[in-house]
Design a protein around this motif. Structure first.
Motif, PDB file in Angstrom:
ATOM      1  N   SER A 139      -8.291   6.190  -0.625  1.00 28.82           N
ATOM      2  CA  SER A 139      -9.048   7.216   0.093  1.00 28.82           C
ATOM      3  C   SER A 139      -8.392   8.564  -0.191  1.00 28.82           C
ATOM      4  O   SER A 139      -7.199   8.741   0.076  1.00 28.82           O
ATOM      5  N   GLY A 161       0.827  -1.194   0.000  1.00 27.02           N
ATOM      6  CA  GLY A 161       0.000   0.000   0.000  1.00 27.02           C
ATOM      7  C   GLY A 161       0.863   1.245   0.000  1.00 27.02           C
ATOM      8  O   GLY A 161       2.053   1.190   0.316  1.00 27.02           O
ATOM      9  N   ARG A 217      -8.555   1.696  -4.933  1.00 30.63           N
ATOM     10  CA  ARG A 217      -8.635   1.402  -3.491  1.00 30.63           C
ATOM     11  C   ARG A 217      -8.089   2.576  -2.684  1.00 30.63           C
ATOM     12  O   ARG A 217      -7.598   2.393  -1.573  1.00 30.63           O
ATOM     13  N   TRP A 243      -5.893   2.938   6.859  1.00 25.04           N
ATOM     14  CA  TRP A 243      -5.120   2.489   5.688  1.00 25.04           C
ATOM     15  C   TRP A 243      -4.403   1.173   5.987  1.00 25.04           C
ATOM     16  O   TRP A 243      -4.466   0.229   5.204  1.00 25.04           O
ATOM     17  N   ARG A 302      -6.832  -1.715   6.209  1.00 29.07           N
ATOM     18  CA  ARG A 302      -7.250  -2.188   4.887  1.00 29.07           C
ATOM     19  C   ARG A 302      -6.182  -3.076   4.271  1.00 29.07           C
ATOM     20  O   ARG A 302      -6.500  -4.080   3.601  1.00 29.07           O
ATOM     21  N   PRO A 341      -4.351  -0.882  -1.312  1.00 35.43           N
ATOM     22  CA  PRO A 341      -4.932   0.217  -0.530  1.00 35.43           C
ATOM     23  C   PRO A 341      -4.033   1.455  -0.512  1.00 35.43           C
ATOM     24  O   PRO A 341      -2.815   1.351  -0.362  1.00 35.43           O
TER      25      PRO A 341
END
Length: 231
Positions: free
Chosen positions: A199, A76, A197, A225, A228, A171
């Motif tokens: 935000s 991520g 994915r 985060w 996820r 993410p």
């Protein structure tokens, strides 16, 4: 750091070339060289171990580069007030705004006042304490000559999302300050379709030090985060 210290993640902090602790005598002359150096440091520390990457401001741009260049191993990516448009003149930024000031805090700031005032939207005791702890040591310990070298070639050779146009499906978190007049938020929102994915969060009452001025919300978003990623 405090937001995730109780989570089962190992944290590795990398000093960029202008940091006080750096002992390498070579001086990078561009953002691209910095990015390559970060990739090399990650390889040295982690080998082929999977990892997540987070960066602030200029480090946000570097984090996006790392995430795309090592996409098969990156769990991520997160950016906090990350640079998206390298050229300051081309950035879409709001007008400089200060929402709250406590004059006594500024008077007590001493020689740190100018640096604090320059980017702070919330100028109270809590914001200055965070600035003094997390930002000021880096400013005072930085090598200005190295920073000037890099500033002359501040852009990566290719935008990470253009070099690797396939959507980044791990993410992601991209956090911006609504009053950030340094990098803004509009340029970052242009990337939203690339991160299915991701935000994308714009916090009011926050400037370029969004993670300090809105520390509790930032902590919650970073923990979300990582959760996820864990899932």
């Amino acid at each position: 750091m405090d937001a995730v210290k109780d989570l089962p993640w190992r944290m590795v902090f990398l000093d960029l070339p202008w940091a006080e602790a750096v002992v390498d005598t070579s001086t990078p002359t561009s953002a691209g060289e910095v990015a390559d150096g970060v990739l090399a440091e990650i390889e040295d520390h982690l080998g082929d171990e999977p990892f997540a990457v987070i960066g602030n401001s200029f480090g946000g741009m570097i984090a996006r580069h790392v995430a795309h260049e090592r996409r098969n191993r990156v769990l991520g990516v997160a950016t906090l007030a990350g640079v998206v448009e390298p050229a300051r003149a081309d950035r879409s930024v709001p007008e400089r705004t200060v929402l709250h000031t406590e004059p006594a805090v500024l008077l007590a700031a001493g020689d740190a006042r100018e640096a604090f005032e320059e980017v702070s939207v919330i100028q109270d005791a809590a914001a200055f304490e965070a600035f003094e702890q997390y930002v000021l040591p880096g400013l005072r310990g930085s090598d200005a000559a190295v920073m000037e070298h890099i500033a002359a070639s501040y852009a990566l050779d290719v935008v990470p999302e253009e070099r690797h146009p396939a959507p980044f499906t791990a993410p992601a978190l991209h956090l911006f300050g609504r009053q950030d007049d340094v990098v803004g938020y509009e340029d970052g929102l242009r990337l939203r379709d690339h991160y299915p994915r991701g935000s994308f969060v714009i916090l009011d009452a926050a400037g370029h030090n969004v993670h300090l001025e809105q520390s509790e919300v930032t902590a919650a978003l970073v923990r979300d985060w990582l959760a996820r990623i864990d899932r």
